[in-house]
Design a protein around this motif. Structure first.
Motif, PDB file in Angstrom:
ATOM      1  N   ILE A  10       1.275  -1.504   0.628  1.00 26.06           N
ATOM      2  CA  ILE A  10       0.033  -0.787  -0.371  1.00 26.06           C
ATOM      3  C   ILE A  10       0.837   1.008  -0.183  1.00 26.06           C
ATOM      4  N   PRO A  11       1.439   1.909  -1.719  1.00 29.06           N
ATOM      5  CA  PRO A  11       1.923   3.750  -1.449  1.00 29.06           C
ATOM      6  C   PRO A  11       1.172   4.554  -0.863  1.00 29.06           C
ATOM      7  N   GLY A  12       1.978   5.057   0.268  1.00 28.64           N
ATOM      8  CA  GLY A  12       0.540   6.263   0.214  1.00 28.64           C
ATOM      9  C   GLY A  12       0.359   6.004   1.429  1.00 28.64           C
ATOM     10  N   ALA A  13       0.467   5.066   2.909  1.00 24.71           N
ATOM     11  CA  ALA A  13      -0.608   4.585   3.840  1.00 24.71           C
ATOM     12  C   ALA A  13      -0.228   4.853   5.490  1.00 24.71           C
ATOM     13  N   THR A  14       0.853   5.518   5.388  1.00 26.65           N
ATOM     14  CA  THR A  14       1.397   6.159   6.469  1.00 26.65           C
ATOM     15  C   THR A  14       0.549   6.945   7.212  1.00 26.65           C
ATOM     16  N   SER A  15      -0.381   8.016   6.157  1.00 30.12           N
ATOM     17  CA  SER A  15      -1.877   8.826   7.562  1.00 30.12           C
ATOM     18  C   SER A  15      -2.785   7.683   6.817  1.00 30.12           C
ATOM     19  N   GLY A  16      -3.790   8.526   7.472  1.00 24.73           N
ATOM     20  CA  GLY A  16      -5.015   9.152   6.723  1.00 24.73           C
ATOM     21  C   GLY A  16      -5.599   7.408   6.615  1.00 24.73           C
ATOM     22  N   ILE A  17      -6.443   7.304   5.549  1.00 19.15           N
ATOM     23  CA  ILE A  17      -7.399   6.650   4.673  1.00 19.15           C
ATOM     24  C   ILE A  17      -6.525   5.167   4.432  1.00 19.15           C
ATOM     25  N   GLY A  18      -5.278   5.250   3.753  1.00 16.69           N
ATOM     26  CA  GLY A  18      -4.618   4.453   3.372  1.00 16.69           C
ATOM     27  C   GLY A  18      -3.455   3.582   4.743  1.00 16.69           C
ATOM     28  N   PHE A  19      -3.507   4.589   5.767  1.00 16.70           N
ATOM     29  CA  PHE A  19      -2.945   3.784   7.275  1.00 16.70           C
ATOM     30  C   PHE A  19      -3.468   3.195   8.437  1.00 16.70           C
ATOM     31  N   GLY A  20      -5.713   3.543   7.866  1.00 17.48           N
ATOM     32  CA  GLY A  20      -6.328   2.901   8.714  1.00 17.48           C
ATOM     33  C   GLY A  20      -6.628   1.516   7.593  1.00 17.48           C
ATOM     34  N   LEU A  21      -6.449   1.854   6.409  1.00 21.09           N
ATOM     35  CA  LEU A  21      -6.966   0.643   6.401  1.00 21.09           C
ATOM     36  C   LEU A  21      -6.117  -0.321   6.378  1.00 21.09           C
ATOM     37  N   ALA A  22      -4.351  -0.323   5.819  1.00 17.84           N
ATOM     38  CA  ALA A  22      -3.528  -0.644   6.572  1.00 17.84           C
ATOM     39  C   ALA A  22      -3.484  -1.811   8.040  1.00 17.84           C
ATOM     40  N   LEU A  23      -3.408  -0.593   9.020  1.00 15.50           N
ATOM     41  CA  LEU A  23      -4.178  -1.446  10.587  1.00 15.50           C
ATOM     42  C   LEU A  23      -5.287  -2.287  10.109  1.00 15.50           C
ATOM     43  N   ARG A  24      -5.636  -2.552   9.664  1.00 14.08           N
ATOM     44  CA  ARG A  24      -7.203  -3.073   9.446  1.00 14.08           C
ATOM     45  C   ARG A  24      -7.067  -4.235   8.874  1.00 14.08           C
ATOM     46  N   LEU A  25      -6.692  -3.915   7.476  1.00 17.08           N
ATOM     47  CA  LEU A  25      -5.388  -5.160   6.966  1.00 17.08           C
ATOM     48  C   LEU A  25      -4.910  -6.470   7.389  1.00 17.08           C
ATOM     49  N   HIS A  26      -3.787  -5.851   7.924  1.00 13.94           N
ATOM     50  CA  HIS A  26      -3.221  -6.592   9.114  1.00 13.94           C
ATOM     51  C   HIS A  26      -3.524  -6.754  10.401  1.00 13.94           C
ATOM     52  N   GLU A  27      -4.694  -6.242  11.189  1.00 23.58           N
ATOM     53  CA  GLU A  27      -5.523  -6.777  11.876  1.00 23.58           C
ATOM     54  C   GLU A  27      -6.816  -8.191  11.249  1.00 23.58           C
ATOM     55  N   ALA A  28      -6.452  -8.342  10.100  1.00 24.15           N
ATOM     56  CA  ALA A  28      -7.463  -9.392   9.355  1.00 24.15           C
ATOM     57  C   ALA A  28      -6.747 -10.425   9.170  1.00 24.15           C
ATOM     58  N   GLY A  29      -5.288 -10.349   9.096  1.00 25.04           N
ATOM     59  CA  GLY A  29      -4.149 -11.913   9.185  1.00 25.04           C
ATOM     60  C   GLY A  29      -3.566 -11.728   7.632  1.00 25.04           C
ATOM     61  N   ASN A  30      -3.231 -10.301   7.130  1.00 27.03           N
ATOM     62  CA  ASN A  30      -2.748 -10.013   6.128  1.00 27.03           C
ATOM     63  C   ASN A  30      -1.488  -9.690   6.156  1.00 27.03           C
ATOM     64  N   ARG A  31      -0.456 -10.026   5.604  1.00 32.38           N
ATOM     65  CA  ARG A  31       1.214  -9.198   5.189  1.00 32.38           C
ATOM     66  C   ARG A  31       0.768  -8.210   5.166  1.00 32.38           C
ATOM     67  N   VAL A  32       1.101  -7.118   5.595  1.00 30.72           N
ATOM     68  CA  VAL A  32       0.860  -5.521   4.467  1.00 30.72           C
ATOM     69  C   VAL A  32       2.507  -4.596   4.955  1.00 30.72           C
ATOM     70  N   ILE A  33       2.926  -4.458   3.206  1.00 30.70           N
ATOM     71  CA  ILE A  33       3.609  -3.483   3.595  1.00 30.70           C
ATOM     72  C   ILE A  33       3.317  -1.821   3.507  1.00 30.70           C
ATOM     73  N   VAL A  34       3.569  -1.579   4.109  1.00 30.74           N
ATOM     74  CA  VAL A  34       3.698   0.447   4.185  1.00 30.74           C
ATOM     75  C   VAL A  34       4.823   1.156   3.415  1.00 30.74           C
ATOM     76  N   GLY A  35       3.950   2.308   1.966  1.00 36.39           N
ATOM     77  CA  GLY A  35       4.875   2.729   1.640  1.00 36.39           C
ATOM     78  C   GLY A  35       4.468   4.507   2.138  1.00 36.39           C
ATOM     79  N   GLY A  36       6.155   4.958   1.597  1.00 35.25           N
ATOM     80  CA  GLY A  36       5.737   6.369   1.724  1.00 35.25           C
ATOM     81  C   GLY A  36       6.761   7.136   2.179  1.00 35.25           C
ATOM     82  N   ARG A  37       6.548   8.452   2.063  1.00 37.26           N
ATOM     83  CA  ARG A  37       8.408   9.340   1.759  1.00 37.26           C
ATOM     84  C   ARG A  37       8.833   9.672   2.666  1.00 37.26           C
TER      85      ARG A  37
END
Length: 248
Positions: A10-37
């Motif tokens: 998920i590029p662009g997931a260090t804040s806002g909707i992206g970060f929130g979705l990354a956390l939810r997907l991580h908690e759901a049992g996915n391996r999540v790679i957060v991308g950002g500047r």
């Protein structure tokens, strides 16, 4: 889209909707790679959320996207989901020629960024099981806000691109979903995080996660549907006027 057992970039997931979705997907049992500047934010995310991976990427820089995506594919060869989340939104006065610099930056991030990501991942994902590309448009793709004309136009472009991408990748085994948010309480625009006209972030994420298992095309929370279907329902002009008044 299956909601567990994926490896998701998920590029662009260090804040806002992206970060929130990354956390939810991580908690759901996915391996999540957060991308950002911002390296400091990535380091904080990795520290606060063990098991979440991070990678530095600037989607407005073509060379950086190429390098970072190659790194993701090498380090995480099982990656099967790309969520192109990065985006910026700015107000513009089209009567002042100075708006052009803002418009160029929005086009670079909101259109070229996702296109670069798709170019880097489409062939790779075609070899993966349960592969999905998720783009992120906006309710403003369908009913634009006059005060943010380029943002609205870039999201309309993403909607159109997503429809074509879905058809072209249909026989490659890669699903294409389009997430269509309404205004959500994030820092996308000044004051939006506290605005009563924006949907609470947790409520938005709850609804998105409930829709994901059956999603095959667009992910539409109830609150975005008036914007999404304004033309069909005959109130496009009224909603545009209301949005302009809200922004003012």
């Amino acid at each position: 889209m299956k909601t567990t057992g994926n490896t998701i970039f998920i590029p662009g997931a260090t804040s806002g909707i992206g970060f929130g979705l990354a956390l939810r997907l991580h908690e759901a049992g996915n391996r999540v790679i957060v991308g950002g500047r911002r390296v400091e934010l990535l380091e904080q995310i990795a520290s606060d959320h063990p098991g979440m991976e991070t990678i530095r990427i600037d989607t407005a820089d073509a060379a950086d996207v190429s390098s970072a995506c190659a790194d993701v594919q090498k380090r995480f060869p099982e990656t099967n989901v790309l969520i192109a989340m990065a985006g910026i939104m700015r107000s513009e006065d089209l009567s002042d020629a100075g708006f052009l610099d803002t418009a160029v930056a929005e086009v670079e991030t909101n259109i070229l960024g996702p296109l670069r990501l798709v170019a880097a991942f489409a062939e790779f994902l075609a070899a993966q099981p349960d592969a999905v590309i998720m783009t992120v448009s906006s309710g403003l793709a369908f009913t634009p806000m006059a005060g943010t004309p380029t943002y609205s136009a870039t999201k309309a472009a993403i909607h159109s691109f997503s429809d074509s991408l879905r058809l072209q990748l249909a026989d490659k085994g890669v699903g294409v979903l389009e997430l269509v948010p309404p205004a959500v309480q994030t820092d996308l625009m000044p004051g939006q995080a506290e605005a009563d006209w924006a949907m609470p972030l947790d409520d938005f994420l709850d609804e998105v996660m409930s829709l994901l298992p059956s999603a095959t095309r667009e992910i539409l929370v109830d609150r975005v549907k008036p914007l999404r279907f304004s033309a069909q329902e005959g109130n496009y002009d009224d909603l545009m006027a209301a949005l302009a008044q809200q922004a003012g």
